[in-house]
Motif scaffolding. Sequence first.
Motif, PDB file in Angstrom:
ATOM      1  N   GLY A  36      -4.594 -10.195  12.041  1.00 46.30           N
ATOM      2  CA  GLY A  36      -4.611  -9.072  12.833  1.00 46.30           C
ATOM      3  C   GLY A  36      -3.540  -7.556  12.611  1.00 46.30           C
ATOM      4  N   ARG A  37      -2.853  -8.074  11.672  1.00 43.15           N
ATOM      5  CA  ARG A  37      -1.428  -7.054  11.389  1.00 43.15           C
ATOM      6  C   ARG A  37      -2.477  -5.391  11.010  1.00 43.15           C
ATOM      7  NH1 ARG A  37       2.059  -9.777   7.333  1.00 43.15           N
ATOM      8  NH2 ARG A  37       0.204 -10.099   6.951  1.00 43.15           N
ATOM      9  N   GLY A  38      -3.447  -5.547  10.222  1.00 42.54           N
ATOM     10  CA  GLY A  38      -3.467  -3.822  10.851  1.00 42.54           C
ATOM     11  C   GLY A  38      -4.843  -4.407   9.231  1.00 42.54           C
ATOM     12  N   ILE A  39      -4.887  -3.465   8.301  1.00 46.21           N
ATOM     13  CA  ILE A  39      -5.890  -3.516   7.206  1.00 46.21           C
ATOM     14  C   ILE A  39      -5.153  -3.389   5.654  1.00 46.21           C
ATOM     15  CG2 ILE A  39      -7.446  -2.679   7.886  1.00 46.21           C
ATOM     16  CD1 ILE A  39      -6.927   0.293   6.955  1.00 46.21           C
ATOM     17  N   TRP A  40      -5.376  -4.316   4.831  1.00 50.20           N
ATOM     18  CA  TRP A  40      -5.505  -4.130   3.142  1.00 50.20           C
ATOM     19  C   TRP A  40      -5.398  -3.155   2.901  1.00 50.20           C
ATOM     20  CZ3 TRP A  40      -1.086  -6.969   1.489  1.00 50.20           C
ATOM     21  CH2 TRP A  40      -0.582  -7.546   2.472  1.00 50.20           C
ATOM     22  N   MET A  41      -5.559  -2.187   2.492  1.00 50.88           N
ATOM     23  CA  MET A  41      -6.516  -0.593   1.644  1.00 50.88           C
ATOM     24  C   MET A  41      -5.611  -0.457   0.578  1.00 50.88           C
ATOM     25  SD  MET A  41      -6.274   2.378   3.643  1.00 50.88           S
ATOM     26  CE  MET A  41      -6.766   3.535   3.298  1.00 50.88           C
ATOM     27  N   LYS A  42      -6.368  -0.179  -0.560  1.00 51.35           N
ATOM     28  CA  LYS A  42      -5.884   0.590  -1.703  1.00 51.35           C
ATOM     29  C   LYS A  42      -5.101   1.789  -1.650  1.00 51.35           C
ATOM     30  CE  LYS A  42      -7.922   4.151  -4.387  1.00 51.35           C
ATOM     31  NZ  LYS A  42      -7.223   5.432  -3.841  1.00 51.35           N
ATOM     32  N   ALA A  43      -4.167   1.842  -2.331  1.00 49.91           N
ATOM     33  CA  ALA A  43      -2.778   3.117  -1.872  1.00 49.91           C
ATOM     34  C   ALA A  43      -3.859   4.262  -2.695  1.00 49.91           C
ATOM     35  CB  ALA A  43      -1.771   2.352  -2.983  1.00 49.91           C
ATOM     36  N   SER A  44      -2.421   5.095  -2.340  1.00 53.46           N
ATOM     37  CA  SER A  44      -2.910   6.034  -2.454  1.00 53.46           C
ATOM     38  C   SER A  44      -2.949   6.837  -3.604  1.00 53.46           C
ATOM     39  CB  SER A  44      -2.269   7.593  -1.476  1.00 53.46           C
ATOM     40  OG  SER A  44      -3.295   8.964  -1.757  1.00 53.46           O
ATOM     41  N   THR A  45      -3.029   7.960  -4.345  1.00 49.02           N
ATOM     42  CA  THR A  45      -2.662   8.993  -5.919  1.00 49.02           C
ATOM     43  C   THR A  45      -3.379   8.091  -7.165  1.00 49.02           C
ATOM     44  OG1 THR A  45      -0.493   7.246  -6.361  1.00 49.02           O
ATOM     45  CG2 THR A  45      -0.332   8.738  -4.749  1.00 49.02           C
ATOM     46  N   TRP A  46      -3.883   6.605  -6.577  1.00 48.94           N
ATOM     47  CA  TRP A  46      -4.422   6.454  -7.777  1.00 48.94           C
ATOM     48  C   TRP A  46      -6.045   5.479  -7.911  1.00 48.94           C
ATOM     49  CZ3 TRP A  46      -0.893   4.220 -11.565  1.00 48.94           C
ATOM     50  CH2 TRP A  46       0.551   4.148 -10.861  1.00 48.94           C
ATOM     51  N   GLY A  47      -7.032   6.380  -9.100  1.00 48.38           N
ATOM     52  CA  GLY A  47      -8.252   5.745  -9.050  1.00 48.38           C
ATOM     53  C   GLY A  47      -8.548   4.355  -8.886  1.00 48.38           C
ATOM     54  N   PHE A  48      -9.747   4.282  -8.260  1.00 49.17           N
ATOM     55  CA  PHE A  48     -10.869   2.783  -7.766  1.00 49.17           C
ATOM     56  C   PHE A  48     -10.614   1.832  -9.412  1.00 49.17           C
ATOM     57  CE2 PHE A  48     -13.725   4.639  -5.074  1.00 49.17           C
ATOM     58  CZ  PHE A  48     -13.284   3.854  -3.105  1.00 49.17           C
ATOM     59  N   GLU A  49     -10.536   2.721 -10.528  1.00 51.09           N
ATOM     60  CA  GLU A  49     -10.915   2.106 -11.676  1.00 51.09           C
ATOM     61  C   GLU A  49      -8.851   1.521 -11.535  1.00 51.09           C
ATOM     62  OE1 GLU A  49     -10.709   6.484 -12.398  1.00 51.09           O
ATOM     63  OE2 GLU A  49     -11.809   4.822 -11.044  1.00 51.09           O
ATOM     64  N   GLU A  50      -7.830   1.812 -11.342  1.00 53.86           N
ATOM     65  CA  GLU A  50      -6.471   1.600 -11.561  1.00 53.86           C
ATOM     66  C   GLU A  50      -5.835   0.360 -10.842  1.00 53.86           C
ATOM     67  OE1 GLU A  50      -4.686   5.387 -13.508  1.00 53.86           O
ATOM     68  OE2 GLU A  50      -5.406   6.737 -11.543  1.00 53.86           O
ATOM     69  N   ILE A  51      -6.631  -0.060  -9.432  1.00 50.00           N
ATOM     70  CA  ILE A  51      -6.520  -0.734  -8.906  1.00 50.00           C
ATOM     71  C   ILE A  51      -5.994  -2.514  -8.397  1.00 50.00           C
ATOM     72  CG2 ILE A  51      -6.615  -1.846  -6.256  1.00 50.00           C
ATOM     73  CD1 ILE A  51      -5.724   1.203  -6.390  1.00 50.00           C
ATOM     74  N   ASP A  52      -4.860  -2.601  -8.888  1.00 50.20           N
ATOM     75  CA  ASP A  52      -4.839  -4.225  -8.697  1.00 50.20           C
ATOM     76  C   ASP A  52      -4.014  -4.757  -7.614  1.00 50.20           C
ATOM     77  OD1 ASP A  52      -1.950  -3.724  -8.971  1.00 50.20           O
ATOM     78  OD2 ASP A  52      -2.141  -3.309 -11.302  1.00 50.20           O
ATOM     79  N   ALA A  53      -4.379  -6.173  -7.246  1.00 54.56           N
ATOM     80  CA  ALA A  53      -3.361  -6.286  -6.086  1.00 54.56           C
ATOM     81  C   ALA A  53      -2.052  -5.409  -5.912  1.00 54.56           C
ATOM     82  CB  ALA A  53      -3.293  -7.525  -5.720  1.00 54.56           C
ATOM     83  N   GLU A  54      -0.969  -5.208  -6.695  1.00 53.77           N
ATOM     84  CA  GLU A  54      -0.186  -4.737  -6.183  1.00 53.77           C
ATOM     85  C   GLU A  54      -0.177  -2.568  -5.746  1.00 53.77           C
ATOM     86  OE1 GLU A  54       3.188  -6.005  -6.530  1.00 53.77           O
ATOM     87  OE2 GLU A  54       1.887  -8.104  -7.029  1.00 53.77           O
ATOM     88  N   ARG A  55      -1.823  -2.686  -6.156  1.00 58.82           N
ATOM     89  CA  ARG A  55      -1.829  -1.581  -5.592  1.00 58.82           C
ATOM     90  C   ARG A  55      -2.718  -1.368  -4.160  1.00 58.82           C
ATOM     91  NH1 ARG A  55      -2.190   1.134 -11.450  1.00 58.82           N
ATOM     92  NH2 ARG A  55      -0.079   1.500 -12.278  1.00 58.82           N
ATOM     93  N   VAL A  56      -2.293  -2.417  -3.221  1.00 60.26           N
ATOM     94  CA  VAL A  56      -2.794  -2.778  -2.341  1.00 60.26           C
ATOM     95  C   VAL A  56      -2.028  -3.433  -1.104  1.00 60.26           C
ATOM     96  CG1 VAL A  56      -4.749  -4.017  -1.178  1.00 60.26           C
ATOM     97  CG2 VAL A  56      -5.157  -3.676  -3.484  1.00 60.26           C
ATOM     98  N   LEU A  57      -1.843  -2.376  -0.003  1.00 60.45           N
ATOM     99  CA  LEU A  57      -1.035  -1.412   0.940  1.00 60.45           C
ATOM    100  C   LEU A  57      -1.856  -2.728   2.255  1.00 60.45           C
ATOM    101  CD1 LEU A  57      -0.280   1.847   1.006  1.00 60.45           C
ATOM    102  CD2 LEU A  57       0.668  -0.251  -1.047  1.00 60.45           C
ATOM    103  N   LEU A  58      -0.868  -3.439   2.667  1.00 63.64           N
ATOM    104  CA  LEU A  58      -1.124  -3.364   4.733  1.00 63.64           C
ATOM    105  C   LEU A  58      -0.203  -2.692   5.214  1.00 63.64           C
ATOM    106  CD1 LEU A  58      -1.413  -5.945   6.465  1.00 63.64           C
ATOM    107  CD2 LEU A  58       0.322  -6.614   6.555  1.00 63.64           C
ATOM    108  N   VAL A  59      -1.149  -1.762   5.879  1.00 65.45           N
ATOM    109  CA  VAL A  59      -1.111  -0.844   6.646  1.00 65.45           C
ATOM    110  C   VAL A  59      -1.752  -0.904   8.399  1.00 65.45           C
ATOM    111  CG1 VAL A  59      -2.119   1.843   7.528  1.00 65.45           C
ATOM    112  CG2 VAL A  59      -2.291   0.734   5.099  1.00 65.45           C
ATOM    113  N   SER A  60      -0.814  -0.537   9.045  1.00 65.80           N
ATOM    114  CA  SER A  60      -0.849  -0.939  10.815  1.00 65.80           C
ATOM    115  C   SER A  60      -1.898   0.076  11.171  1.00 65.80           C
ATOM    116  CB  SER A  60       0.782  -0.841  11.351  1.00 65.80           C
ATOM    117  OG  SER A  60       0.848   0.454  11.607  1.00 65.80           O
TER     118      SER A  60
END
Length: 229
Positions: A36-60
């Motif tokens: 319930g802390r918010g959302i896990w979301m793709k980080a900015s500045t990267w394309g979809f195909e470049e995303i790994d777990a390290e580029r996913v952020l928890l945002v309130s």
Amino acid sequence: MVHDIRELVALGCRVLGAAEQSDLVWGHLSARDPGGRGIWMKASTWGFEEIDAERVLLVSRDGEVLEGDGRRHAEYPIHTEVIAARDDVNAVVHTHSPAAVALGATGHPLQPVSHEATLFVPPDIARFTRTGDLILTQRLGMELAEALGDRNAALMVNHGIVVAAEDVPTAVVTTVLLDTACRMQLSVLAAGGAVHASSDEEALAKRGHCYPPLLLGQAWEYLIRKLPR
């Protein structure tokens, strides 16, 4: 099976990239934080195909990055406000699907001329017309959530789409199917318009036959198998 939520969001992003839903580094996928802390979301500045777990952020809900390194997308209110408004939604996708943007600009309804369209109509797909600009505030996010209502997707006219689903796989597959449905509708319009389309009764029956959770799950697994190794 992917168990870690960051890995799942990252995998969904790569599937969207492979499905040509990228718009350079714009577009995003999120999942509700189980705590319930918010959302896990793709980080900015990267394309979809470049995303790994390290580029996913928890945002309130107020946009603070609680976990992860990198910048959050400015349009995080799309995700936080839809998820806040819908207890049944645990994943949200926003892309700039060219076919969906083009169809939204025409003002024509999405008709059930293909299997894919029956996942969204009847009634006609929801539309958000308050603005074609970015969704940068909580208020605009709330208005978008209101326009979406209890539907699985909406056209953000002159902007893109929002898709809401119970989980990441369903959200991703629904996004791919919406893009296909819009491309099909544009082809029909280019050919002079539909002479035949499914009735509401037939469209709803096709929705049940073609897109139950089991079959959407099979489509998700296929899209994963298509990813570059």
